[in-house]
Motif scaffolding. Structure first.
Motif, PDB file in Angstrom:
ATOM      1  N   TYR A  11       0.830  -1.199   0.000  1.00 40.10           N
ATOM      2  CA  TYR A  11       0.000   0.000   0.000  1.00 40.10           C
ATOM      3  C   TYR A  11       0.871   1.259   0.000  1.00 40.10           C
ATOM      4  CZ  TYR A  11      -4.293  -2.625   1.129  1.00 40.10           C
ATOM      5  OH  TYR A  11      -5.372  -3.459   1.101  1.00 40.10           O
ATOM      6  N   VAL A  12       1.828   1.300   0.904  1.00 40.51           N
ATOM      7  CA  VAL A  12       2.645   2.504   1.061  1.00 40.51           C
ATOM      8  C   VAL A  12       3.507   2.747  -0.179  1.00 40.51           C
ATOM      9  CG1 VAL A  12       4.465   3.606   2.414  1.00 40.51           C
ATOM     10  CG2 VAL A  12       2.656   2.324   3.571  1.00 40.51           C
ATOM     11  N   THR A  13       4.127   1.704  -0.714  1.00 39.44           N
ATOM     12  CA  THR A  13       4.981   1.891  -1.889  1.00 39.44           C
ATOM     13  C   THR A  13       4.156   2.302  -3.115  1.00 39.44           C
ATOM     14  OG1 THR A  13       4.887  -0.496  -2.381  1.00 39.44           O
ATOM     15  CG2 THR A  13       6.763   0.308  -1.078  1.00 39.44           C
ATOM     16  N   ALA A  14       2.938   1.778  -3.224  1.00 40.40           N
ATOM     17  CA  ALA A  14       2.082   2.151  -4.352  1.00 40.40           C
ATOM     18  C   ALA A  14       1.655   3.615  -4.256  1.00 40.40           C
ATOM     19  CB  ALA A  14       0.851   1.250  -4.409  1.00 40.40           C
ATOM     20  N   ILE A  15       1.331   4.073  -3.048  1.00 42.28           N
ATOM     21  CA  ILE A  15       0.948   5.474  -2.859  1.00 42.28           C
ATOM     22  C   ILE A  15       2.130   6.382  -3.210  1.00 42.28           C
ATOM     23  CG2 ILE A  15       0.256   7.217  -1.163  1.00 42.28           C
ATOM     24  CD1 ILE A  15      -1.195   4.930   0.341  1.00 42.28           C
ATOM     25  N   ALA A  16       3.336   5.991  -2.800  1.00 44.49           N
ATOM     26  CA  ALA A  16       4.526   6.784  -3.127  1.00 44.49           C
ATOM     27  C   ALA A  16       4.765   6.815  -4.627  1.00 44.49           C
ATOM     28  CB  ALA A  16       5.743   6.208  -2.406  1.00 44.49           C
ATOM     29  N   ARG A  17       4.534   5.675  -5.286  1.00 40.01           N
ATOM     30  CA  ARG A  17       4.791   5.592  -6.721  1.00 40.01           C
ATOM     31  C   ARG A  17       3.808   6.439  -7.519  1.00 40.01           C
ATOM     32  NH1 ARG A  17       4.307   0.551  -7.102  1.00 40.01           N
ATOM     33  NH2 ARG A  17       6.505   0.127  -6.720  1.00 40.01           N
ATOM     34  N   HIS A  18       2.540   6.414  -7.132  1.00 40.96           N
ATOM     35  CA  HIS A  18       1.508   7.111  -7.902  1.00 40.96           C
ATOM     36  C   HIS A  18       1.265   8.539  -7.426  1.00 40.96           C
ATOM     37  CE1 HIS A  18       0.237   3.630 -10.313  1.00 40.96           C
ATOM     38  NE2 HIS A  18       0.528   2.916  -9.240  1.00 40.96           N
ATOM     39  N   GLY A  19       1.689   8.866  -6.216  1.00 43.70           N
ATOM     40  CA  GLY A  19       1.533  10.232  -5.734  1.00 43.70           C
ATOM     41  C   GLY A  19       0.131  10.601  -5.324  1.00 43.70           C
ATOM     42  N   SER A  20      -0.780   9.629  -5.290  1.00 43.91           N
ATOM     43  CA  SER A  20      -2.155   9.902  -4.889  1.00 43.91           C
ATOM     44  C   SER A  20      -2.815   8.624  -4.410  1.00 43.91           C
ATOM     45  CB  SER A  20      -2.965  10.486  -6.052  1.00 43.91           C
ATOM     46  OG  SER A  20      -3.190   9.513  -7.042  1.00 43.91           O
ATOM     47  N   LEU A  21      -3.828   8.772  -3.560  1.00 45.42           N
ATOM     48  CA  LEU A  21      -4.584   7.620  -3.093  1.00 45.42           C
ATOM     49  C   LEU A  21      -5.409   7.016  -4.227  1.00 45.42           C
ATOM     50  CD1 LEU A  21      -5.782   8.973   0.363  1.00 45.42           C
ATOM     51  CD2 LEU A  21      -4.192   7.084  -0.007  1.00 45.42           C
ATOM     52  N   SER A  22      -5.961   7.866  -5.081  1.00 44.13           N
ATOM     53  CA  SER A  22      -6.813   7.366  -6.161  1.00 44.13           C
ATOM     54  C   SER A  22      -6.018   6.517  -7.150  1.00 44.13           C
ATOM     55  CB  SER A  22      -7.489   8.528  -6.884  1.00 44.13           C
ATOM     56  OG  SER A  22      -6.529   9.421  -7.413  1.00 44.13           O
ATOM     57  N   GLY A  23      -4.821   7.008  -7.543  1.00 50.87           N
ATOM     58  CA  GLY A  23      -3.998   6.246  -8.478  1.00 50.87           C
ATOM     59  C   GLY A  23      -3.523   4.933  -7.883  1.00 50.87           C
ATOM     60  N   ALA A  24      -3.120   4.965  -6.614  1.00 47.24           N
ATOM     61  CA  ALA A  24      -2.666   3.743  -5.959  1.00 47.24           C
ATOM     62  C   ALA A  24      -3.817   2.761  -5.777  1.00 47.24           C
ATOM     63  CB  ALA A  24      -2.041   4.081  -4.608  1.00 47.24           C
ATOM     64  N   ALA A  25      -4.983   3.265  -5.410  1.00 44.23           N
ATOM     65  CA  ALA A  25      -6.143   2.396  -5.205  1.00 44.23           C
ATOM     66  C   ALA A  25      -6.510   1.678  -6.498  1.00 44.23           C
ATOM     67  CB  ALA A  25      -7.322   3.216  -4.688  1.00 44.23           C
ATOM     68  N   GLN A  26      -6.466   2.391  -7.605  1.00 43.62           N
ATOM     69  CA  GLN A  26      -6.790   1.778  -8.892  1.00 43.62           C
ATOM     70  C   GLN A  26      -5.774   0.695  -9.249  1.00 43.62           C
ATOM     71  OE1 GLN A  26      -7.018   4.579 -12.119  1.00 43.62           O
ATOM     72  NE2 GLN A  26      -7.785   3.092 -13.577  1.00 43.62           N
ATOM     73  N   ALA A  27      -4.500   0.964  -9.008  1.00 37.79           N
ATOM     74  CA  ALA A  27      -3.463  -0.013  -9.329  1.00 37.79           C
ATOM     75  C   ALA A  27      -3.551  -1.253  -8.443  1.00 37.79           C
ATOM     76  CB  ALA A  27      -2.085   0.638  -9.194  1.00 37.79           C
ATOM     77  N   LEU A  28      -3.952  -1.048  -7.203  1.00 32.36           N
ATOM     78  CA  LEU A  28      -4.028  -2.149  -6.230  1.00 32.36           C
ATOM     79  C   LEU A  28      -5.371  -2.865  -6.241  1.00 32.36           C
ATOM     80  CD1 LEU A  28      -2.335  -0.287  -3.249  1.00 32.36           C
ATOM     81  CD2 LEU A  28      -1.336  -2.199  -4.513  1.00 32.36           C
ATOM     82  N   HIS A  29      -6.345  -2.311  -6.976  1.00 31.31           N
ATOM     83  CA  HIS A  29      -7.695  -2.882  -7.040  1.00 31.31           C
ATOM     84  C   HIS A  29      -8.377  -2.889  -5.675  1.00 31.31           C
ATOM     85  CE1 HIS A  29      -6.684  -4.027 -11.126  1.00 31.31           C
ATOM     86  NE2 HIS A  29      -5.636  -4.704 -10.689  1.00 31.31           N
ATOM     87  N   VAL A  30      -8.230  -1.774  -4.961  1.00 33.65           N
ATOM     88  CA  VAL A  30      -8.933  -1.585  -3.691  1.00 33.65           C
ATOM     89  C   VAL A  30      -9.643  -0.238  -3.762  1.00 33.65           C
ATOM     90  CG1 VAL A  30      -7.265  -2.948  -2.380  1.00 33.65           C
ATOM     91  CG2 VAL A  30      -6.973  -0.474  -2.549  1.00 33.65           C
ATOM     92  N   SER A  31     -10.585  -0.011  -2.857  1.00 34.55           N
ATOM     93  CA  SER A  31     -11.281   1.266  -2.848  1.00 34.55           C
ATOM     94  C   SER A  31     -10.399   2.346  -2.229  1.00 34.55           C
ATOM     95  CB  SER A  31     -12.594   1.164  -2.068  1.00 34.55           C
ATOM     96  OG  SER A  31     -12.342   1.014  -0.692  1.00 34.55           O
TER      97      SER A  31
END
Length: 302
Positions: A11-31
């Motif tokens: 979760y944390v690395t995805a948020i850092a990579r995408h710079g936003s909760l929305s982008g990370a959520a979409q990549a991780l397939h979570v709300s």
């Protein structure tokens, strides 16, 4: 018993990579709400703030966050190696390319095409954000390469110049400044301006005027390029930007005129950047070589 799971680290690395909760959520397939709640719980458990949250701006890693993400990336990589140990399968090579938000629509699609042709077996990901978010991602290792302007990059970051761009002033077609083929800083200092909200971008624009002993009148600072264009088209001020689409019409159908600045100090470089020098013949070095050759000849920007 460990509180944080590998999923939390993802979760944390995805948020850092995408710079936003929305982008990370979409990549991780979570709300997005679930991801936001998880991040709050992770920070509460650690007793540290990992991301700065500012309204209208991308999430930015704190110093503690950068350290955590670097360690989390190492942990996840080791977990992947352990999972695949004893099998014939090899983990896929991956590469994340970042880009300054305003440049991304112009450069990322072309960059992906070049990279797929050069590195067909490498899994590609993209990250777009502001200057500070890109620099943090490069230093944290969550972004391998970045396409950006040569602003705010310290000596630890390698950069390869690609091309230079001149900013353009944006205004309604009947504006008095639109009656000339170009304009200059002195003329712009006499009218209300609309600038980017990005800290380094705004500071760069202000420094241009300061170098000419001028004090600009800033009417608005906005987060998106298209909002800047739309406001300029409706006479809210003269917009000032480097990255512009070819269209002379805004999203809401308003005509828009643009005039280049003729001041030599206004010219800025677009660069391909990397944290430190890549290892010879590595995936990163091959990617840099392909992008430097493929993007340098013609920027595609107006």
């Amino acid at each position: 018993m460990l509180y944080l799971t590998l999923r939390h680290y993802e979760y944390v690395t995805a948020i850092a990579r995408h710079g936003s909760l929305s982008g990370a959520a979409q990549a991780l397939h979570v709300s997005q709400p679930a991801l936001s709640t998880a991040l709050s719980r992770i920070e509460a458990h650690l007793g540290r703030v990992l991301f700065l949250r500012r309204k209208g701006a991308p999430l930015e890693l704190t110093p503690a966050g950068r350290d955590f993400v670097a360690r989390a990336d190492s942990l996840l990589a080791e977990a992947a190696r352990l999972e695949q140990a004893g099998t014939a399968a090899h983990p896929p090579l991956s590469l994340t390319i970042g880009c300054f938000s305003d440049l991304a629509p112009f450069l990322i699609p072309r960059a992906l095409g070049l990279l797929r042709a050069t590195l067909p077996h490498v899994q590609l990901d993209v990250f777009e954000g502001g200057f500070e978010a890109l620099i943090a991602a490069l230093k944290a290792g969550t972004c391998d390469l970045a396409l950006t302007y040569d602003l705010g990059l310290d000596s630890s970051i390698t950069r390869t110049p690609l091309y230079q761009v001149t900013p353009r002033a944006l205004m309604p077609p009947d504006h008095r400044l639109a009656q000339q083929p170009d304009t200059n800083l002195a003329a712009l200092a006499e009218v209300p301006l609309i600038l980017s909200r990005d800290g380094l971008s705004s500071a760069h624009m202000m420094q241009m005027f300061k170098s000419a002993d001028l004090v600009p009148q800033v009417a608005y600072r906005v987060a998106s390029l298209e909002l800047l264009r739309s406001m300029a088209a409706r006479g809210e001020g003269v917009g000032l930007a480097y990255s512009l689409p070819a269209s002379d019409t805004t999203y809401d159908g308003m005509p828009l005129a643009s005039r280049p600045l003729r001041d030599p100090q206004a010219t800025e470089s677009v660069v391909l950047s990397c944290h430190a020098t890549p290892v010879p013949r590595s995936t990163t070095e091959r990617a840099m070589s392909a992008l430097a050759k493929g993007l340098a000849a013609n920027s595609g920007l107006s």
